[in-house]
Design a protein around this motif. Structure first.
Motif, mmCIF file in Angstrom:
data_model
loop_
_atom_site.group_PDB
_atom_site.id
_atom_site.type_symbol
_atom_site.label_atom_id
_atom_site.label_comp_id
_atom_site.label_asym_id
_atom_site.label_seq_id
_atom_site.Cartn_x
_atom_site.Cartn_y
_atom_site.Cartn_z
ATOM 1 N N ALA A 135 -61.446 36.561 1.475
ATOM 2 C CA ALA A 135 -61.902 35.428 2.301
ATOM 3 C C ALA A 135 -61.150 35.353 3.632
ATOM 4 C CB ALA A 135 -61.781 34.112 1.533
ATOM 5 N N GLU A 136 -60.960 36.507 4.233
ATOM 6 C CA GLU A 136 -60.325 36.589 5.551
ATOM 7 C C GLU A 136 -61.404 36.587 6.626
ATOM 8 O OE1 GLU A 136 -57.254 36.440 6.373
ATOM 9 O OE2 GLU A 136 -56.174 36.836 4.522
ATOM 10 N N ARG A 137 -61.042 36.133 7.796
ATOM 11 C CA ARG A 137 -62.021 36.077 8.884
ATOM 12 C C ARG A 137 -62.315 37.467 9.453
ATOM 13 N NH1 ARG A 137 -61.729 32.291 14.294
ATOM 14 N NH2 ARG A 137 -63.794 32.838 15.039
ATOM 15 N N TYR A 138 -61.260 38.281 9.606
ATOM 16 C CA TYR A 138 -61.411 39.634 10.165
ATOM 17 C C TYR A 138 -60.903 40.663 9.159
ATOM 18 C CZ TYR A 138 -61.751 36.897 14.458
ATOM 19 O OH TYR A 138 -62.115 35.975 15.396
ATOM 20 N N ARG A 139 -61.512 41.840 9.171
ATOM 21 C CA ARG A 139 -61.142 42.836 8.160
ATOM 22 C C ARG A 139 -59.717 43.334 8.291
ATOM 23 N NH1 ARG A 139 -64.536 48.333 9.596
ATOM 24 N NH2 ARG A 139 -64.191 48.263 11.842
ATOM 25 N N PHE A 140 -59.147 43.320 9.505
ATOM 26 C CA PHE A 140 -57.785 43.820 9.652
ATOM 27 C C PHE A 140 -56.728 42.756 9.417
ATOM 28 C CE2 PHE A 140 -59.980 47.310 11.843
ATOM 29 C CZ PHE A 140 -59.490 48.342 11.066
ATOM 30 N N PHE A 163 -50.689 54.290 8.814
ATOM 31 C CA PHE A 163 -52.082 54.167 8.378
ATOM 32 C C PHE A 163 -52.968 53.727 9.545
ATOM 33 C CE2 PHE A 163 -55.279 51.017 6.921
ATOM 34 C CZ PHE A 163 -56.185 51.902 6.366
ATOM 35 N N LEU A 164 -52.523 52.738 10.301
ATOM 36 C CA LEU A 164 -53.309 52.265 11.454
ATOM 37 C C LEU A 164 -53.464 53.375 12.493
ATOM 38 C CD1 LEU A 164 -51.858 48.663 11.793
ATOM 39 C CD2 LEU A 164 -54.111 49.321 10.917
ATOM 40 N N ASN A 165 -52.410 54.143 12.724
ATOM 41 C CA ASN A 165 -52.509 55.283 13.655
ATOM 42 C C ASN A 165 -53.530 56.302 13.167
ATOM 43 O OD1 ASN A 165 -50.730 54.495 15.687
ATOM 44 N ND2 ASN A 165 -48.955 55.298 14.602
ATOM 45 N N ALA A 166 -53.555 56.534 11.862
ATOM 46 C CA ALA A 166 -54.533 57.474 11.299
ATOM 47 C C ALA A 166 -55.953 56.972 11.542
ATOM 48 C CB ALA A 166 -54.280 57.672 9.803
ATOM 49 N N LEU A 167 -56.158 55.665 11.374
ATOM 50 C CA LEU A 167 -57.488 55.096 11.628
ATOM 51 C C LEU A 167 -57.901 55.282 13.083
ATOM 52 C CD1 LEU A 167 -57.562 51.699 9.701
ATOM 53 C CD2 LEU A 167 -58.917 53.733 9.216
ATOM 54 N N LEU A 168 -56.938 55.160 13.980
ATOM 55 C CA LEU A 168 -57.232 55.273 15.414
ATOM 56 C C LEU A 168 -57.431 56.722 15.857
ATOM 57 C CD1 LEU A 168 -54.731 52.606 16.739
ATOM 58 C CD2 LEU A 168 -57.229 52.506 16.928
ATOM 59 N N ARG A 181 -59.537 47.285 20.036
ATOM 60 C CA ARG A 181 -59.832 45.884 20.393
ATOM 61 C C ARG A 181 -59.795 44.995 19.151
ATOM 62 N NH1 ARG A 181 -63.477 48.422 24.053
ATOM 63 N NH2 ARG A 181 -65.147 48.310 22.504
ATOM 64 N N GLU A 182 -60.350 45.516 18.065
ATOM 65 C CA GLU A 182 -60.365 44.749 16.819
ATOM 66 C C GLU A 182 -58.939 44.488 16.320
ATOM 67 O OE1 GLU A 182 -62.564 45.076 12.462
ATOM 68 O OE2 GLU A 182 -63.003 46.585 13.975
ATOM 69 N N LEU A 183 -58.081 45.499 16.414
ATOM 70 C CA LEU A 183 -56.686 45.339 15.982
ATOM 71 C C LEU A 183 -55.919 44.381 16.899
ATOM 72 C CD1 LEU A 183 -55.968 49.027 14.984
ATOM 73 C CD2 LEU A 183 -55.903 47.045 13.447
ATOM 74 N N MET A 184 -56.193 44.458 18.200
ATOM 75 C CA MET A 184 -55.520 43.536 19.126
ATOM 76 C C MET A 184 -55.978 42.104 18.876
ATOM 77 S SD MET A 184 -55.029 45.587 22.717
ATOM 78 C CE MET A 184 -56.729 46.002 22.978
ATOM 79 N N ALA A 185 -57.227 41.926 18.508
ATOM 80 C CA ALA A 185 -57.767 40.580 18.277
ATOM 81 C C ALA A 185 -57.093 39.885 17.096
ATOM 82 C CB ALA A 185 -59.276 40.651 18.046
ATOM 83 N N VAL A 186 -56.581 40.656 16.146
ATOM 84 C CA VAL A 186 -55.902 40.033 15.002
ATOM 85 C C VAL A 186 -54.387 39.982 15.191
ATOM 86 C CG1 VAL A 186 -57.726 40.552 13.343
ATOM 87 C CG2 VAL A 186 -55.864 42.192 13.664
#
Length: 197
Positions: A135-140, A163-168, A181-186
């Motif tokens: 029930a989080e607003r954003y997936r990250f 892990f985040l670097n691997a995603l990027l 942008r999605e990561l910066m937004a959270v």
């Protein structure tokens, strides 16, 4: 009385030394599904009741290592990446409250992401499902919470950032920029700044 728990360290040794033909048979019989179902089930268990705490803790650490042993076989990794359900079981295992188990899970997620573009897609889709479950607003948000957790040691935080670097790490520039942008937004940048100070 409860039944004796399997010795997952012994199971891991068997998996580590298994020849390809044996591993293929293990996979055909659903062995990886069983390991992942156990992982996902026990990640949400907090102990108590009829749970033998020593066996429970041993499973939380050895269970992910058994999965990694299967992933080290080419056929095992291919089958895992090809199954959204199995990848989701890995991601949902982040529910564990055991720091050592959580570290193993993040390493598994990183390996899946780096293995192939399909693995990266499957992990991102699983994170989307996981954020709805939580029930989080954003997936990250679920990943940012991992960095903010009381259980987060510097070593664990390093695994999460890896892990985040691997995603990027993707050749698709638009995809990479959208993810950043999605990561910066959270609030990832704020969290990383806090970690540095």
């Amino acid at each position: 009385a409860t039944d004796a728990a399997p010795d997952y360290s012994l199971i891991r040794q068997v998996l580590d030394n298994a020849p390809s033909e044996w591993m293929t048979h293990f996979l055909d019989l659903g062995g990886l599904h069983i390991l992942l179902d156990s992982l996902r089930t026990y990640a949400g268990v907090r102990g108590g009741g009829n749970v033998n705490l020593l066996q429970f803790t041993a499973f939380l650490v050895q269970g992910p290592r058994c999965v990694r042993s299967v992933m080290n076989h080419h056929d095992g990794m291919q089958r895992l990446v090809a199954s959204q359900e199995m990848v989701q079981s890995v991601v949902f295992s982040l529910d564990s409250k055991n720091p050592a188990a959580k570290a193993e899970i993040v390493e598994l997620m990183t390996a899946i992401v780096l293995y192939a573009p399909e693995g990266r897609r499957a992990v991102l889709e699983s994170l989307t499902a996981y954020h709805f479950k939580k029930a989080e607003r954003y997936r990250f948000n679920v990943i940012i919470h991992e960095l903010e957790s009381d259980l987060a040691t510097p070593a664990y935080m390093g695994l999460v950032v890896g892990f985040l670097n691997a995603l990027l790490h993707t050749p698709e520039i638009e995809d990479r920029l959208a993810l950043r942008r999605e990561l910066m937004a959270v609030g990832l940048l704020d969290r990383l700044s806090a970690l540095r100070s």
